[in-house]
Design an enzyme around this catalytic site. Structure first.
Site, short mmCIF file in Angstrom:
data_model
loop_
_atom_site.label_atom_id
_atom_site.label_comp_id
_atom_site.label_asym_id
_atom_site.label_seq_id
_atom_site.Cartn_x
_atom_site.Cartn_y
_atom_site.Cartn_z
N ASP A 94 44.04 37.55 73.95
CA ASP A 94 42.73 38.19 74.02
C ASP A 94 42.43 38.39 75.50
OD1 ASP A 94 42.61 37.72 71.31
OD2 ASP A 94 40.72 36.61 71.36
N SER B 115 43.76 32.41 83.14
CA SER B 115 43.98 33.41 84.16
C SER B 115 44.51 34.73 83.62
CB SER B 115 44.93 32.82 85.21
OG SER B 115 45.24 33.74 86.20
N HIS C 179 50.57 34.20 73.02
CA HIS C 179 51.46 34.38 71.88
C HIS C 179 52.55 35.40 72.20
CE1 HIS C 179 48.76 32.25 68.89
NE2 HIS C 179 47.96 32.41 69.94
#
Length: 286
Positions: free
Chosen positions: A91, A252, A148
């Site tokens: 995300d 980050s 992921h």
């Protein structure tokens, strides 16, 4: 003027000491009342959507880092299963994406960085990605901070690269030369059906540490580039598309790099666009 002062302050701030201290405090589980106040302040300050979290109650987390690396409820980030689809690993928001030009990766207006330096300074390691495709995705404080796999793959090598810990927001991207190849980072090289794939986890100011699912917290502490090979590991360290491979403990930026002709980003992907883990991000050439 404010932007210039902000950037200048990071050159004189004791980045490493401050960030390591923040990491230790974020792991502290001995002051529940303070931890709860900090988490609730953080949720309000950054607009964290706790309705998505598997555990929605801040008091249930033993430490700030446990909250920061929180899991999501099952099914909230479905992974596109298309055979030629490459999915977003996180995300976040797209910082930049496009073609690697020789050994240079575009950072922001007037700035670029070295692909070879990004991957730890080894020419042979970087050569596979020359003229390839890259995507840089920034994770804001409110985002889900687990990383992921964009494609199924087998882990070949992990490279820890010591460095600075500048902030990685748009202001520093535009004003700090060589930013992503300057900050501390962990480059993970995978073999996939589309060819080699590099996922680079870039540290930043106040980032406690980077963690992988196979090696735990990555912090050699030697001040030297450290490479670990997994070619001959049996059983092999393999991941399915969408499987978790790491976490930012106060997070980050991720830089994803593919070889020339191995991948193409979707036409609507552009700097500033918000992306979600598991959604279609591009296609592979395989």
């Amino acid at each position: 003027m404010f932007d210039k002062l902000f950037v200048l302050s990071q050159y004189v701030t004791p980045q490493l000491a401050l960030s390591r201290l923040a990491g230790r405090l974020a792991d502290n589980d001995r002051s529940p009342a303070l931890k709860n106040r900090v988490i609730r302040w953080f949720i309000g300050r950054y607009g964290v959507n706790m309705s998505e979290a598997l555990e929605s109650e801040p008091e249930a987390y033993p430490s700030f880092n446990a909250f920061f690396t929180r899991a999501l409820k099952p099914g909230l980030r479905p992974v596109d299963s298309g055979s030629s689809v490459l999915v977003s690993p996180v995300d976040g928001a797209i910082s930049q994406l496009g073609r690697v030009t020789g050994d240079r990766v575009f950072q922001a207006k007037g700035q670029s960085f070295s692909l070879t330096e990004l991957l730890g300074g080894d020419d042979a390691r970087a050569e596979a990605f020359t003229e390839g495709e890259f995507a840089t995705i920034y994770l804001s404080p409110k985002d889900y901070h687990r990383i992921h796999m964009p494609l199924a793959g087998r882990l070949r090598e992990m490279v820890y690269v010591p460095g600075k810990l500048f902030s990685v927001n748009p202001v520093t991207a535009e004003n700090v030369p060589n930013l992503f190849a300057r900050n501390e980072r962990v480059a993970c090289i995978f073999d996939t059906d589309a060819g080699p794939m590099a996922l680079v986890l870039v540290g930043a100011m106040i980032v406690g540490s980077v963690e992988t699912t196979w090696g735990g917290v990555v912090a050699p502490g030697t001040g030297l580039v450290t490479s670990t090979r997994y070619d001959d590991d049996q059983p092999a360290i393999q991941f399915e598309k969408g499987e978790e491979m790491g976490r930012f403990r106060l997070g980050s930026t991720v830089v994803l790099v593919m070889p020339k002709g191995a991948a193409a980003w979707n036409d609507d992907e552009a700097p500033g666009k918000t992306v979600r883990m598991g959604e279609a991000f591009g296609t592979t050439g395989s």
